[in-house]
Design a protein around this motif. Structure first.
Motif, PDB file in Angstrom:
ATOM      1  N   THR A   1      -2.429  10.698 -76.963  1.00  0.00           N
ATOM      2  CA  THR A   1      -1.398  10.731 -76.201  1.00  0.00           C
ATOM      3  C   THR A   1      -0.101   9.960 -76.293  1.00  0.00           C
ATOM      4  OG1 THR A   1      -2.175   9.623 -74.069  1.00  0.00           O
ATOM      5  CG2 THR A   1      -3.031  11.922 -74.257  1.00  0.00           C
ATOM      6  N   SER A   2       1.108  10.477 -75.460  1.00  0.00           N
ATOM      7  CA  SER A   2       2.204   9.558 -75.420  1.00  0.00           C
ATOM      8  C   SER A   2       2.433   9.658 -73.879  1.00  0.00           C
ATOM      9  CB  SER A   2       3.366   9.790 -76.150  1.00  0.00           C
ATOM     10  OG  SER A   2       3.734  11.046 -76.119  1.00  0.00           O
ATOM     11  N   GLU A   3       3.390   8.636 -73.673  1.00  0.00           N
ATOM     12  CA  GLU A   3       3.880   8.706 -72.038  1.00  0.00           C
ATOM     13  C   GLU A   3       5.228   8.123 -72.194  1.00  0.00           C
ATOM     14  OE1 GLU A   3       1.662   6.367 -69.355  1.00  0.00           O
ATOM     15  OE2 GLU A   3       0.465   5.626 -70.876  1.00  0.00           O
ATOM     16  N   SER A   4       6.024   8.819 -71.339  1.00  0.00           N
ATOM     17  CA  SER A   4       7.643   8.099 -71.263  1.00  0.00           C
ATOM     18  C   SER A   4       8.226   7.862 -70.038  1.00  0.00           C
ATOM     19  CB  SER A   4       8.417   9.461 -71.709  1.00  0.00           C
ATOM     20  OG  SER A   4       7.763   9.710 -73.230  1.00  0.00           O
ATOM     21  N   PHE A   5       8.952   6.950 -70.079  1.00  0.00           N
ATOM     22  CA  PHE A   5       9.790   6.322 -68.847  1.00  0.00           C
ATOM     23  C   PHE A   5      11.083   6.605 -69.118  1.00  0.00           C
ATOM     24  CE2 PHE A   5      12.568   3.175 -66.865  1.00  0.00           C
ATOM     25  CZ  PHE A   5      12.097   2.896 -65.767  1.00  0.00           C
ATOM     26  N   HIS A   6      11.830   6.942 -68.036  1.00  0.00           N
ATOM     27  CA  HIS A   6      13.456   7.446 -68.117  1.00  0.00           C
ATOM     28  C   HIS A   6      13.964   6.910 -66.808  1.00  0.00           C
ATOM     29  CE1 HIS A   6      17.394   9.615 -68.770  1.00  0.00           C
ATOM     30  NE2 HIS A   6      17.206   9.885 -67.441  1.00  0.00           N
ATOM     31  N   ILE A   7      15.218   6.243 -66.969  1.00  0.00           N
ATOM     32  CA  ILE A   7      15.935   6.020 -65.636  1.00  0.00           C
ATOM     33  C   ILE A   7      17.494   6.014 -66.152  1.00  0.00           C
ATOM     34  CG2 ILE A   7      15.961   3.422 -65.924  1.00  0.00           C
ATOM     35  CD1 ILE A   7      15.906   3.363 -62.744  1.00  0.00           C
ATOM     36  N   ASP A   8      18.432   6.804 -65.237  1.00  0.00           N
ATOM     37  CA  ASP A   8      19.713   6.694 -65.627  1.00  0.00           C
ATOM     38  C   ASP A   8      20.468   6.582 -64.192  1.00  0.00           C
ATOM     39  OD1 ASP A   8      20.052   9.297 -64.115  1.00  0.00           O
ATOM     40  OD2 ASP A   8      19.159  10.247 -65.876  1.00  0.00           O
TER      41      ASP A   8
ATOM     42  N   SER B   1      22.503   8.260 -62.670  1.00  0.00           N
ATOM     43  CA  SER B   1      22.663   9.347 -61.531  1.00  0.00           C
ATOM     44  C   SER B   1      21.570   9.128 -60.603  1.00  0.00           C
ATOM     45  CB  SER B   1      22.510  10.888 -62.182  1.00  0.00           C
ATOM     46  OG  SER B   1      21.129  10.977 -62.764  1.00  0.00           O
ATOM     47  N   GLY B   2      20.791   8.290 -60.723  1.00  0.00           N
ATOM     48  CA  GLY B   2      19.544   8.012 -59.844  1.00  0.00           C
ATOM     49  C   GLY B   2      18.455   8.708 -60.150  1.00  0.00           C
ATOM     50  N   PHE B   3      18.208   9.454 -61.223  1.00  0.00           N
ATOM     51  CA  PHE B   3      17.094  10.217 -61.552  1.00  0.00           C
ATOM     52  C   PHE B   3      16.216   9.148 -62.321  1.00  0.00           C
ATOM     53  CE2 PHE B   3      14.433  12.314 -64.714  1.00  0.00           C
ATOM     54  CZ  PHE B   3      13.716  13.086 -63.961  1.00  0.00           C
ATOM     55  N   TYR B   4      15.050   9.136 -62.103  1.00  0.00           N
ATOM     56  CA  TYR B   4      13.911   8.316 -62.873  1.00  0.00           C
ATOM     57  C   TYR B   4      12.498   8.806 -63.084  1.00  0.00           C
ATOM     58  CZ  TYR B   4      12.416   6.409 -58.280  1.00  0.00           C
ATOM     59  OH  TYR B   4      11.442   6.318 -57.178  1.00  0.00           O
ATOM     60  N   SER B   5      11.930   8.779 -64.077  1.00  0.00           N
ATOM     61  CA  SER B   5      10.534   9.239 -64.116  1.00  0.00           C
ATOM     62  C   SER B   5       9.635   7.908 -64.786  1.00  0.00           C
ATOM     63  CB  SER B   5      10.644  10.303 -65.202  1.00  0.00           C
ATOM     64  OG  SER B   5       8.991  10.665 -65.487  1.00  0.00           O
ATOM     65  N   MET B   6       8.908   7.585 -63.680  1.00  0.00           N
ATOM     66  CA  MET B   6       7.908   6.414 -64.077  1.00  0.00           C
ATOM     67  C   MET B   6       6.701   6.722 -64.803  1.00  0.00           C
ATOM     68  SD  MET B   6       8.648   4.223 -60.495  1.00  0.00           S
ATOM     69  CE  MET B   6       7.348   3.023 -60.929  1.00  0.00           C
ATOM     70  N   TRP B   7       6.751   7.102 -66.120  1.00  0.00           N
ATOM     71  CA  TRP B   7       5.779   7.224 -66.906  1.00  0.00           C
ATOM     72  C   TRP B   7       5.053   8.774 -66.515  1.00  0.00           C
ATOM     73  CZ3 TRP B   7       6.357   4.371 -70.959  1.00  0.00           C
ATOM     74  CH2 TRP B   7       6.786   3.230 -70.822  1.00  0.00           C
ATOM     75  N   GLY B   8       6.014   9.616 -65.928  1.00  0.00           N
ATOM     76  CA  GLY B   8       5.192  10.860 -65.472  1.00  0.00           C
ATOM     77  C   GLY B   8       5.321  12.136 -66.370  1.00  0.00           C
ATOM     78  N   THR B   9       6.103  11.610 -67.716  1.00  0.00           N
ATOM     79  CA  THR B   9       6.146  12.528 -68.644  1.00  0.00           C
ATOM     80  C   THR B   9       5.080  12.079 -69.852  1.00  0.00           C
ATOM     81  OG1 THR B   9       8.463  13.054 -68.085  1.00  0.00           O
ATOM     82  CG2 THR B   9       7.521  13.669 -70.304  1.00  0.00           C
ATOM     83  N   THR B  10       4.068  13.044 -69.888  1.00  0.00           N
ATOM     84  CA  THR B  10       3.091  12.644 -71.092  1.00  0.00           C
ATOM     85  C   THR B  10       2.896  14.017 -72.077  1.00  0.00           C
ATOM     86  OG1 THR B  10       1.300  13.899 -69.797  1.00  0.00           O
ATOM     87  CG2 THR B  10       1.785  11.569 -69.470  1.00  0.00           C
ATOM     88  N   SER B  11       2.769  13.384 -73.222  1.00  0.00           N
ATOM     89  CA  SER B  11       2.511  14.560 -74.302  1.00  0.00           C
ATOM     90  C   SER B  11       1.421  14.250 -75.351  1.00  0.00           C
ATOM     91  CB  SER B  11       3.808  14.833 -75.097  1.00  0.00           C
ATOM     92  OG  SER B  11       3.963  15.499 -76.084  1.00  0.00           O
ATOM     93  N   SER B  12       0.696  15.379 -75.978  1.00  0.00           N
ATOM     94  CA  SER B  12      -0.360  15.231 -76.662  1.00  0.00           C
ATOM     95  C   SER B  12       0.193  14.854 -78.070  1.00  0.00           C
ATOM     96  CB  SER B  12      -1.261  16.312 -76.803  1.00  0.00           C
ATOM     97  OG  SER B  12      -1.716  16.514 -75.477  1.00  0.00           O
ATOM     98  N   LEU B  13      -0.279  14.002 -78.815  1.00  0.00           N
ATOM     99  CA  LEU B  13       0.081  13.817 -80.092  1.00  0.00           C
ATOM    100  C   LEU B  13      -0.487  14.740 -81.067  1.00  0.00           C
ATOM    101  CD1 LEU B  13      -0.507  10.023 -80.485  1.00  0.00           C
ATOM    102  CD2 LEU B  13       1.625  10.919 -80.214  1.00  0.00           C
TER     103      LEU B  13
END
Length: 439
Positions: free
Chosen positions: A232-239, A241-253
């Motif tokens: 798997t992989s996991e992603s972190f995003h913050i910008d 605008s105030g939106f953020y995702s604390m490793w909530g986005t995962t995807s299968s390799l």
């Protein structure tokens, strides 16, 4: 006369910046040069310079490269305080040119991953490891600089990726990974929240803009305390605008993938990394949260393939070696076209130079990193010999050996680095409530 300077912004953070621009120099503690200027020289007449408006003088200083800026800080109290002036830093962010440099660290052990355990400690006379250092290279001036991190980097963290003036350090221990964003010039450090999944030595990708931070961690999932698998992989995003995702986005390799180098390269909304057996390129689309494979050119004949990003384009640098080919062995550069699946050869090392390169490399392999118009090629097992390729000028050139690294078996591993006096994007992380780690 060799003239250098060592400056401290705070007691635990120092720089070694040589004034001369040909090759590298030793360290002294003054900044006077052998050339002197008479007060009657029109260009240096103090009566002219003293009448410059402060705003114009600040604008001139904002254009200085980092070594010249830190030398200028020793001129007067006002120049020294510019680094802490919001007005100056706002001007700096608007007008300062981009410097496409490289930042290197050393280690002694070979590893498939680009998350290298630190071997950059400075030992004092009492054999105490009390500092951590890196080595900056300016490809325009062909000059090395040494930069000391002091004690700002905790033990158990190693460099993994870089973007927009920030360097990412990741925890060495297996388990959920903790990452630290560091501005080497300022000595600042900002923590990211730990990943959700336990991993050993995952591949890590980082891209930072003035208004956002994106991090992707992939592979080396710990399916047990004694086994890992690329799942798997996991992603972190913050910008901003105030939106953020604390490793909530995962995807299968993709199935049966093998992350060859551990290094991810970002270009046009996607992270890329090498896959082995046979060689191919893995791509992760940040927007659609999907992984896919791209066939590499001449994939069965490649040796030491490296992905680099230059001027927004994804490039593949590799040696081509196959006795039955109608062309001689060579080192080539391909560029991924806009369609996202076709490669076009853009450059080939001159044959006479490749013969020298091949003799020195002797089958040990090499590593590449790109930044702006430059591709750095460091040869493994060669006492840190390397070349730089200037894409714009189509010029190959051997680089001087780093004078701050002894011949102790260490190898240099580099990152693209744009030195910045201000990186306000890290303030976005202040809105995240995280417990302070116990280092």
């Amino acid at each position: 006369m060799n003239i250098n300077m060592s400056m401290n912004m705070n007691p635990s953070f120092s720089y070694t910046f040589p004034i001369t621009t040909t090759g590298s120099t030793a360290i002294t503690n003054n900044i006077t040069t052998s050339a002197t200027y008479s007060s009657t020289t029109p260009w240096m007449n103090s009566r002219i310079w003293s009448k410059l408006p402060q705003r114009l003088l600040d604008r001139i200083i904002a254009f200085l490269p980092p070594p010249a800026f830190f030398r200028a800080r020793s001129v007067c109290k006002r120049f020294y305080s510019l680094l802490f002036s919001n007005t100056f830093l706002e001007l700096y962010l608007q007008v300062s040119p981009r410097f496409h440099w490289f930042l290197f660290f050393k280690h002694k052990t070979r590893s498939k991953t680009h998350i290298y355990k630190n071997n950059n400690n400075i030992t004092d006379n009492n054999n105490n490891n009390n500092s951590f250092e890196g080595y900056l290279f300016d490809p325009n001036e062909m000059t090395w600089y040494r930069i000391s991190f002091g004690l700002i980097i905790p033990s158990g963290f190693s460099p993994s990726s870089s973007s927009s003036g920030l360097l990412c350090f990741v925890s060495d221990e297996s388990g959920p990974k903790t990452m630290l964003l560091c501005n080497p010039l300022l000595g600042s450090i900002t923590q990211l929240p730990p990943t959700l999944r336990p991993r050993l030595f995952p591949s890590l990708g980082l891209t930072i803009t003035p208004s956002s931070i994106d991090v992707t961690v992939a592979g080396d999932d710990m399916i047990s305390p004694y086994a890992v698998k690329n799942l798997t992989s996991e992603s972190f995003h913050i910008d901003a605008s105030g939106f953020y995702s604390m490793w909530g986005t995962t995807s299968s390799l993709p199935r049966l993938c093998s992350l060859e180098s551990g290094r991810m390269v970002y270009s046009n909304g996607k992270f890329y990394c090498m896959n082995s057996s046979p060689f191919s390129v893995l791509a992760y689309d940040v927007v659609t949260n999907t992984w896919f494979k791209i066939q590499a050119p001449m994939r069965r004949f490649l040796r030491s393939p490296n992905l680099v990003e230059c001027k927004g384009k994804l490039l593949l640098v590799a040696a081509v070696e196959k006795s039955k080919l109608n062309v001689p062995k060579s080192l080539r550069v391909w560029c991924l076209q806009s369609c996202g699946s076709v490669w076009c050869e853009t450059e080939r090392m001159p044959q006479q130079l490749y013969v020298q390169f091949s003799e020195m490399e002797n089958g040990n392999g090499f590593e590449c990193v790109g930044n702006g118009e430059f591709i750095m090629i460091m040869i493994k097992g060669s006492d840190n010999k390397g070349l730089v390729y200037d894409i714009g000028r189509k010029r190959w050139q051997w680089i001087p050996t780093c004078p701050y690294v002894g011949f102790d078996g260490s190898e240099l591993h580099g990152f693209a680095y744009e030195p910045k006096l201000a990186t306000p994007v890290t303030a976005l992380l202040d809105q995240l409530v995280m417990p302070l780690p116990q280092f």
